[in-house]
Motif scaffolding. Structure first.
Motif, PDB file in Angstrom:
ATOM      1  N   GLY B  16     -15.282   5.234  -1.589  1.00 30.38           N
ATOM      2  CA  GLY B  16     -15.116   5.144  -0.105  1.00 30.38           C
ATOM      3  C   GLY B  16     -13.963   4.307   0.309  1.00 30.38           C
ATOM      4  O   GLY B  16     -13.894   4.138   1.637  1.00 30.38           O
ATOM      5  N   THR B  17     -12.986   4.172  -0.533  1.00 31.42           N
ATOM      6  CA  THR B  17     -11.685   3.785   0.235  1.00 31.42           C
ATOM      7  C   THR B  17     -10.714   4.739  -0.182  1.00 31.42           C
ATOM      8  O   THR B  17     -10.783   5.586  -1.160  1.00 31.42           O
ATOM      9  CB  THR B  17     -11.398   2.342  -0.333  1.00 31.42           C
ATOM     10  OG1 THR B  17     -11.120   2.429  -1.825  1.00 31.42           O
ATOM     11  CG2 THR B  17     -12.377   1.343  -0.070  1.00 31.42           C
ATOM     12  N   ARG B  18      -9.681   4.641   0.230  1.00 29.08           N
ATOM     13  CA  ARG B  18      -8.543   5.994  -0.279  1.00 29.08           C
ATOM     14  C   ARG B  18      -6.938   5.209   0.085  1.00 29.08           C
ATOM     15  O   ARG B  18      -6.874   4.114   0.690  1.00 29.08           O
ATOM     16  CB  ARG B  18      -8.640   6.875   0.910  1.00 29.08           C
ATOM     17  CG  ARG B  18      -9.835   7.751   0.786  1.00 29.08           C
ATOM     18  CD  ARG B  18      -9.672   9.075   1.405  1.00 29.08           C
ATOM     19  NE  ARG B  18      -9.344   8.636   2.760  1.00 29.08           N
ATOM     20  CZ  ARG B  18      -8.253   9.755   3.405  1.00 29.08           C
ATOM     21  NH1 ARG B  18      -7.589  10.442   2.658  1.00 29.08           N
ATOM     22  NH2 ARG B  18      -7.743   9.617   4.544  1.00 29.08           N
ATOM     23  N   GLN B 123     -18.622   9.714   2.343  1.00 26.73           N
ATOM     24  CA  GLN B 123     -18.587   8.691   3.537  1.00 26.73           C
ATOM     25  C   GLN B 123     -17.488   7.531   3.236  1.00 26.73           C
ATOM     26  O   GLN B 123     -17.247   7.343   2.018  1.00 26.73           O
ATOM     27  CB  GLN B 123     -20.107   7.956   3.427  1.00 26.73           C
ATOM     28  CG  GLN B 123     -20.936   8.922   4.220  1.00 26.73           C
ATOM     29  CD  GLN B 123     -22.465   8.255   4.263  1.00 26.73           C
ATOM     30  OE1 GLN B 123     -22.550   7.097   3.428  1.00 26.73           O
ATOM     31  NE2 GLN B 123     -23.278   8.670   4.908  1.00 26.73           N
ATOM     32  N   GLN B 124     -16.976   7.046   4.092  1.00 32.66           N
ATOM     33  CA  GLN B 124     -15.940   5.928   3.896  1.00 32.66           C
ATOM     34  C   GLN B 124     -16.548   4.542   4.138  1.00 32.66           C
ATOM     35  O   GLN B 124     -17.051   4.382   5.156  1.00 32.66           O
ATOM     36  CB  GLN B 124     -14.588   5.985   4.884  1.00 32.66           C
ATOM     37  CG  GLN B 124     -14.035   7.539   4.435  1.00 32.66           C
ATOM     38  CD  GLN B 124     -13.452   7.677   3.349  1.00 32.66           C
ATOM     39  OE1 GLN B 124     -12.614   6.479   2.903  1.00 32.66           O
ATOM     40  NE2 GLN B 124     -13.542   8.655   2.582  1.00 32.66           N
ATOM     41  N   PHE B 127     -12.752   2.698   7.274  1.00 35.04           N
ATOM     42  CA  PHE B 127     -12.380   4.045   8.114  1.00 35.04           C
ATOM     43  C   PHE B 127     -12.065   3.367   9.644  1.00 35.04           C
ATOM     44  O   PHE B 127     -12.078   2.448   9.903  1.00 35.04           O
ATOM     45  CB  PHE B 127     -13.601   4.698   8.527  1.00 35.04           C
ATOM     46  CG  PHE B 127     -14.976   3.888   9.294  1.00 35.04           C
ATOM     47  CD1 PHE B 127     -15.747   3.447   8.376  1.00 35.04           C
ATOM     48  CD2 PHE B 127     -15.144   3.693  10.365  1.00 35.04           C
ATOM     49  CE1 PHE B 127     -16.934   2.520   8.815  1.00 35.04           C
ATOM     50  CE2 PHE B 127     -16.093   3.243  11.111  1.00 35.04           C
ATOM     51  CZ  PHE B 127     -16.985   2.635  10.308  1.00 35.04           C
ATOM     52  N   GLU B 321      -9.986   9.600  11.036  1.00 37.19           N
ATOM     53  CA  GLU B 321      -9.764  10.497   9.864  1.00 37.19           C
ATOM     54  C   GLU B 321     -10.619  11.757  10.217  1.00 37.19           C
ATOM     55  O   GLU B 321     -10.201  12.851   9.730  1.00 37.19           O
ATOM     56  CB  GLU B 321     -10.131   9.650   8.503  1.00 37.19           C
ATOM     57  CG  GLU B 321      -9.133   8.634   8.041  1.00 37.19           C
ATOM     58  CD  GLU B 321      -9.773   7.204   8.276  1.00 37.19           C
ATOM     59  OE1 GLU B 321     -10.785   7.047   9.288  1.00 37.19           O
ATOM     60  OE2 GLU B 321      -9.407   6.304   7.802  1.00 37.19           O
TER      61      GLU B 321
END
Lengths: 211, 333
Positions: B16-18, B123-124, B127, B321
């Motif tokens: 859920g993180t990038r 899902q993030q 965000f 995003e």
């Protein structure tokens, strides 16, 4: 906005009656009824996509299809999926039940003595929630194949499963103790499609309702 | 430049993180800039607030603390929480920093927010939101202004097919009360509506001891959505009962018509939002290229009062995003 609506069709026990419903709406289902291995069937009013009933909420939530038909049992198990449940289609009637071995009430006894009952199921979230809501403790064991095997072989004390006629249960020496939910086929819609394609979706709902 | 090949060593980041690499970052930066410039053009000033707040402060804004998911202790044992959105921090900011200044306040932000995710749903946890808050302007004028800014932001992002679903947080509850439905069945019906389960709603309503005409209104009204004509249809359906429930929506509709953005808005009489602080108008943003909402907002006239500065307010946040994904999908068409 003139692209055809994409509709997910459940394979398996709901398949035939879903095609009958589409026939009644003058949607051509001949290619789905043929022996085709194809999964996607383009048409004028609808693009029909066949998939496992348990995948329907996934595709509908993501908007990969606009609408889908699946069983209430699937929707209960995947309650966290955000889909709009529009119609009870009436067919595919069955019950989600708790069953244990026929004429054997030791499960009750075990639940009392051991504080928990072991339940085998393909619906782990539905089963856990059912027992939790009643203040009962259950050890829920997820299995993929024939659930009836679990109490016969001693893996579990009972099962939570779907039954239409009760025949499979009877033939495996099991009987219904409690009804968790009554289930039928449902029409569900993607959240965005429900707003942006309101006219077409409302017209479809009305035609099905008037059938 | 594309990241590629076998990783030399792969140290994980939380689901859920990038990480964002230059090609994507360039586009995200351009999109963020275009959105912020739109907000500034409408006279909204950009603010920045801390990523973490005292949990008590966030809970004061929404007692269910619906969005708060990540908490930690500071060196004194106080509970800190990562903000689940920017609306509550800005309510706090206005009451603390602008305690004596005269409203209205027009504020905007480009900030990360943090929510829990369900596994394998894309899902993030972290965000990016771009949004505005208009504080001190009542409905319908304030609502209409915010909707106008939102439309301009969608245009600036190139999402000309995007639409705004507009409903009213108190509409269905109000209708149930007007018709005389008791507390217990009322909350059951509202729960069904919040789950978007029209089959259960239908069953709950039919169980009520009401005359058939009223049953029909309660079942049909939350399914009405479309242009401003659906408000008239609601009134034709339920007369005085729905007239009072839809009064606020009607005023907003007139304002939208005057600003020339009516074509952008879908009135949705069954719309519900799950955050506790909304009152009056609520909205969601849709783009046909994406199955998820790309933004949301509404009025929160009671929120500032919880921070000691009662002022009417309205705002929205675009999920940057997701807006970017919608942009890419629209370009593929």
């Amino acid at each position: 906005m003139s692209e055809p609506l994409r509709l997910a069709i459940p394979q398996g026990s709901l398949f035939e009656e879903t095609l009958d419903l589409l026939d009644a709406l003058d949607v051509d289902t001949s290619r789905l009824r043929s022996d085709s291995r194809a999964l996607l069937f383009a048409g004028d009013a609808f693009t029909l996509v066949t998939m496992r009933p348990s995948d329907v909420p996934t595709y509908v939530e993501a908007g990969a299809v606009d609408l889908g038909i699946t069983g209430k049992d699937v929707l209960i198990e995947q309650q966290e999926r955000l889909v709009y449940e529009l119609l009870d289609l009436g067919y595919g009637q069955c019950r989600m039940v708790v069953a244990t071995r026929t004429a054997d009430h030791s499960a009750d006894d075990l639940e009392r003595r051991l504080g928990a009952i072991r339940i085998a199921t393909k619906y782990p979230r539905t089963a856990s929630r059912y027992f939790e809501e009643r203040g009962r403790q259950a050890e829920v064991i997820e299995v993929k194949g024939s659930v009836e095997l679990a109490p016969i072989s001693g893996l579990a004390d009972g099962i939570v499963d779907l039954t239409a006629t009760g025949r499979t249960l009877r033939e495996n020496g099991l009987e219904i103790r409690e009804v968790v939910a009554n289930c039928t086929a449902r029409l569900v819609a993607n959240r965005v499609a429900h707003k942006l394609r309101q006219e077409e979706i409302d017209a479809l709902v009305e035609r099905i309702g008037a059938r | 430049m594309r990241a590629c090949g076998q990783a030399m060593s792969n140290y994980l980041i939380p689901p859920g993180t990038r990480d964002i690499l230059p090609d994507e970052m360039r586009e995200l930066r351009a999109l963020s800039t275009v959105l912020l410039e739109t907000f500034l053009r409408f006279g909204y000033g950009e603010v920045w607030t801390p990523t973490m707040e005292y949990e008590d402060v966030l809970v004061r804004g929404d007692e269910r603390a619906a969005g708060v998911s990540y908490r930690l202790f500071d060196e004194h044992g106080h509970v800190l929480a990562l903000r689940p959105d920017m609306t509550i921090p800005i309510a706090r900011l206005v009451s603390s920093r602008y305690g004596k200044a005269d409203p209205p306040f027009r504020l905007c932000y480009l900030s990360h927010a943090y929510r829990a995710v369900r596994p394998q749903r894309g899902q993030q946890r972290e965000f990016l939101q771009a949004g505005v808050e208009l504080i001190g302007v009542d409905a319908p004028e304030g609502t209409v202004e915010v909707l106008e800014v939102l439309c301009a932001a969608l245009d600036a992002a190139g999402l000309t097919r995007a639409r705004i679903g507009l409903g009213d947080a108190g509409l269905y509850r109000g209708l149930l009360e007007t018709v005389g439905v008791a507390e217990a069945p009322r909350s059951k019906a509202l729960e069904a509506l919040e789950r978007h389960d029209f089959v259960a709603l239908d069953a709950e309503i039919r169980r009520l001891d009401l005359d058939p005409a009223k049953l029909d209104v309660l079942i049909s009204l939350p399914q009405l959505r479309g242009g401003a004509e659906v408000i008239e249809r609601a009134i034709a359906l339920g007369g005085e009962d729905t007239k009072s429930a839809t009064a606020r929506l009607r005023e907003t509709a007139e304002g939208i018509e005057r600003r020339g953005i009516a074509g952008r808005v879908i009135f949705d009489l069954g719309l519900v939002r799950d955050l506790g602080y909304y009152s009056g108008a609520i909205f969601e943003v849709y783009d046909p290229a994406l199955g998820h909402v790309i933004g949301a907002g509404g009025r929160y006239d009671d929120l500032l009062g919880r921070f000691g500065r009662p002022l009417p307010a309205c705002g929205f946040a675009l999920f940057v995003e997701r807006v970017h994904v919608a942009q890419a999908e629209e370009e593929r068409r």
